[in-house]
Design a protein around this motif. Structure first.
Motif, mmCIF file in Angstrom:
data_model
loop_
_atom_site.group_PDB
_atom_site.id
_atom_site.type_symbol
_atom_site.label_atom_id
_atom_site.label_comp_id
_atom_site.label_asym_id
_atom_site.label_seq_id
_atom_site.Cartn_x
_atom_site.Cartn_y
_atom_site.Cartn_z
ATOM 1 N N ASN A 77 0.608 -1.178 -0.096
ATOM 2 C CA ASN A 77 -0.066 0.167 0.032
ATOM 3 C C ASN A 77 0.816 1.492 -0.032
ATOM 4 O OD1 ASN A 77 -2.194 -1.666 0.219
ATOM 5 N ND2 ASN A 77 -3.108 -0.933 2.046
ATOM 6 N N THR A 78 1.852 1.222 -0.977
ATOM 7 C CA THR A 78 2.898 2.328 -0.640
ATOM 8 C C THR A 78 3.182 2.698 -2.355
ATOM 9 O OG1 THR A 78 4.084 1.439 1.225
ATOM 10 C CG2 THR A 78 5.083 3.051 -0.090
ATOM 11 N N VAL A 79 3.209 4.055 -2.343
ATOM 12 C CA VAL A 79 3.629 4.770 -3.765
ATOM 13 C C VAL A 79 4.996 5.320 -3.421
ATOM 14 C CG1 VAL A 79 2.133 6.712 -3.479
ATOM 15 C CG2 VAL A 79 2.893 6.037 -5.680
ATOM 16 N N TYR A 80 5.915 5.310 -4.489
ATOM 17 C CA TYR A 80 7.301 6.082 -4.252
ATOM 18 C C TYR A 80 7.366 7.207 -5.525
ATOM 19 C CZ TYR A 80 7.963 1.625 -1.735
ATOM 20 O OH TYR A 80 7.800 0.547 -0.853
ATOM 21 N N LEU A 81 8.354 7.811 -5.056
ATOM 22 C CA LEU A 81 8.794 8.790 -6.315
ATOM 23 C C LEU A 81 10.239 8.975 -5.924
ATOM 24 C CD1 LEU A 81 7.871 10.988 -8.342
ATOM 25 C CD2 LEU A 81 8.064 12.699 -6.641
ATOM 26 N N ARG A 82 10.872 8.265 -6.926
ATOM 27 C CA ARG A 82 12.474 8.177 -7.156
ATOM 28 C C ARG A 82 12.945 9.534 -7.636
ATOM 29 N NH1 ARG A 82 14.915 3.560 -5.640
ATOM 30 N NH2 ARG A 82 13.676 1.600 -5.351
ATOM 31 N N MET A 83 13.697 10.386 -7.411
ATOM 32 C CA MET A 83 14.058 11.611 -8.016
ATOM 33 C C MET A 83 15.566 11.622 -7.908
ATOM 34 S SD MET A 83 11.601 14.348 -5.950
ATOM 35 C CE MET A 83 12.535 13.942 -4.377
ATOM 36 N N HIS A 84 15.987 11.705 -9.202
ATOM 37 C CA HIS A 84 17.477 11.704 -9.636
ATOM 38 C C HIS A 84 17.897 13.229 -10.374
ATOM 39 C CE1 HIS A 84 17.931 7.659 -9.037
ATOM 40 N NE2 HIS A 84 16.968 7.340 -9.687
ATOM 41 N N SER A 85 18.916 13.436 -10.398
ATOM 42 C CA SER A 85 19.591 14.700 -11.091
ATOM 43 C C SER A 85 18.861 15.928 -10.463
ATOM 44 C CB SER A 85 19.370 14.669 -12.628
ATOM 45 O OG SER A 85 20.095 13.368 -13.117
ATOM 46 N N LEU A 86 18.590 16.106 -9.313
ATOM 47 C CA LEU A 86 17.678 17.090 -8.578
ATOM 48 C C LEU A 86 18.392 18.287 -8.835
ATOM 49 C CD1 LEU A 86 16.732 15.286 -5.366
ATOM 50 C CD2 LEU A 86 15.433 16.256 -6.983
ATOM 51 N N LYS A 87 17.488 19.567 -9.204
ATOM 52 C CA LYS A 87 17.927 20.717 -9.240
ATOM 53 C C LYS A 87 17.344 21.717 -8.240
ATOM 54 C CE LYS A 87 17.183 19.735 -14.296
ATOM 55 N NZ LYS A 87 16.430 20.399 -15.568
ATOM 56 N N PRO A 88 18.018 22.974 -8.112
ATOM 57 C CA PRO A 88 17.247 23.884 -7.066
ATOM 58 C C PRO A 88 15.847 24.196 -7.390
ATOM 59 C CG PRO A 88 19.517 24.528 -7.979
ATOM 60 C CD PRO A 88 19.078 23.499 -8.529
ATOM 61 N N GLU A 89 15.446 24.273 -8.448
ATOM 62 C CA GLU A 89 14.021 24.234 -8.820
ATOM 63 C C GLU A 89 13.095 23.403 -8.372
ATOM 64 O OE1 GLU A 89 16.500 24.573 -10.839
ATOM 65 O OE2 GLU A 89 15.902 24.060 -13.157
ATOM 66 N N ASP A 90 13.440 22.150 -8.169
ATOM 67 C CA ASP A 90 12.685 20.944 -7.654
ATOM 68 C C ASP A 90 12.480 21.195 -6.087
ATOM 69 O OD1 ASP A 90 14.773 18.822 -9.702
ATOM 70 O OD2 ASP A 90 12.822 19.448 -9.939
ATOM 71 N N THR A 91 12.996 22.260 -5.370
ATOM 72 C CA THR A 91 12.778 22.601 -4.000
ATOM 73 C C THR A 91 11.375 22.915 -3.980
ATOM 74 O OG1 THR A 91 14.961 23.302 -3.519
ATOM 75 C CG2 THR A 91 13.089 24.095 -2.132
ATOM 76 N N ALA A 92 10.534 22.279 -2.914
ATOM 77 C CA ALA A 92 8.855 22.099 -2.542
ATOM 78 C C ALA A 92 8.666 21.219 -1.875
ATOM 79 C CB ALA A 92 8.454 21.875 -3.959
ATOM 80 N N VAL A 93 7.396 21.520 -1.316
ATOM 81 C CA VAL A 93 6.896 20.316 -0.471
ATOM 82 C C VAL A 93 6.055 19.621 -1.381
ATOM 83 C CG1 VAL A 93 5.235 19.983 1.616
ATOM 84 C CG2 VAL A 93 6.457 21.906 1.415
ATOM 85 N N TYR A 94 6.510 18.096 -1.036
ATOM 86 C CA TYR A 94 5.909 17.097 -2.316
ATOM 87 C C TYR A 94 4.632 16.268 -1.360
ATOM 88 C CZ TYR A 94 9.481 17.735 -5.424
ATOM 89 O OH TYR A 94 10.458 18.059 -6.293
ATOM 90 N N TYR A 95 3.723 16.105 -2.078
ATOM 91 C CA TYR A 95 2.348 15.643 -1.692
ATOM 92 C C TYR A 95 1.909 14.410 -2.365
ATOM 93 C CZ TYR A 95 1.828 20.335 0.561
ATOM 94 O OH TYR A 95 1.819 21.358 1.518
ATOM 95 N N CYS A 96 1.497 13.424 -1.545
ATOM 96 C CA CYS A 96 0.854 12.249 -2.058
ATOM 97 C C CYS A 96 -0.667 12.495 -2.198
ATOM 98 C CB CYS A 96 0.941 11.198 -1.145
ATOM 99 S SG CYS A 96 0.529 9.614 -1.673
ATOM 100 N N ASN A 97 -1.351 12.100 -3.227
ATOM 101 C CA ASN A 97 -2.780 12.482 -3.667
ATOM 102 C C ASN A 97 -3.360 11.294 -3.933
ATOM 103 O OD1 ASN A 97 -4.946 13.111 -5.846
ATOM 104 N ND2 ASN A 97 -4.987 14.833 -4.669
ATOM 105 N N ALA A 98 -4.772 10.991 -3.574
ATOM 106 C CA ALA A 98 -5.544 9.988 -4.160
ATOM 107 C C ALA A 98 -7.000 10.580 -4.104
ATOM 108 C CB ALA A 98 -5.639 8.777 -3.006
ATOM 109 N N ARG A 99 -7.672 10.021 -4.987
ATOM 110 C CA ARG A 99 -9.209 10.297 -5.413
ATOM 111 C C ARG A 99 -9.799 9.281 -5.270
ATOM 112 N NH1 ARG A 99 -6.420 13.465 -8.908
ATOM 113 N NH2 ARG A 99 -6.956 15.773 -8.924
ATOM 114 N N VAL A 100 -10.658 9.044 -4.084
ATOM 115 C CA VAL A 100 -11.336 7.974 -3.566
ATOM 116 C C VAL A 100 -12.913 7.929 -3.680
ATOM 117 C CG1 VAL A 100 -11.497 5.948 -1.975
ATOM 118 C CG2 VAL A 100 -9.113 7.145 -2.430
ATOM 119 N N PHE A 101 -13.761 7.462 -4.485
ATOM 120 C CA PHE A 101 -14.893 7.596 -4.377
ATOM 121 C C PHE A 101 -15.313 9.082 -4.581
ATOM 122 C CE2 PHE A 101 -14.903 3.940 -1.538
ATOM 123 C CZ PHE A 101 -15.504 2.935 -2.754
ATOM 124 N N GLY A 102 -14.614 9.938 -5.617
ATOM 125 C CA GLY A 102 -14.897 11.374 -5.808
ATOM 126 C C GLY A 102 -14.380 12.258 -4.966
#
Length: 116
Positions: A77-102
């Protein structure tokens, strides 16, 4: 109830890598597509990547294509995000999202800072 808990953020130098995780509960994870979004200071939240319920289809924002990979483990029950070659413009808060029953659900976010 639906819960999404992100982890794995941190401070990384330009060119570095990170792997974010999002642990999901409260719904049948394997039935739903999952997404990662990010929000940088002073900017709107933007879609980064989407993965289909079975993991067979993925979509990426142009800004991360070739550098980021979204994947999932339906047994965990896990989703991943592998990030390579990171840039300063990738700086952010990263959020997981799901749409369940609308309804739309968000995790609390994990901070990624790319800086030397």
């Amino acid at each position: 109830q639906v819960q999404l808990v992100e982890s794995g953020g941190g401070l990384v130098q330009p060119g570095g890598s990170l792997r974010l995780s999002c642990a999901a509960s409260g719904f049948t994870f394997s039935n739903y597509a999952m997404s990662w979004y990010r929000q940088a200071p002073g900017k709107e939240r933007e879609l980064v990547a989407v993965i289909s319920s079975a993991g067979s289809s993925t979509t990426y924002a142009d800004s991360v294509k070739g550098r980021f990979t979204i994947s999932r483990d339906n047994a965990k029950n896990t989703v991943y995000l592998r990030m390579h070659s990171l840039k300063p413009e990738d700086t952010a808060v990263y959020y997981c999202n799901a749409r369940v029953f609308g309804d739309e659900y968000w995790g609390q976010g994990t901070q990624v800072t790319v800086s030397s």
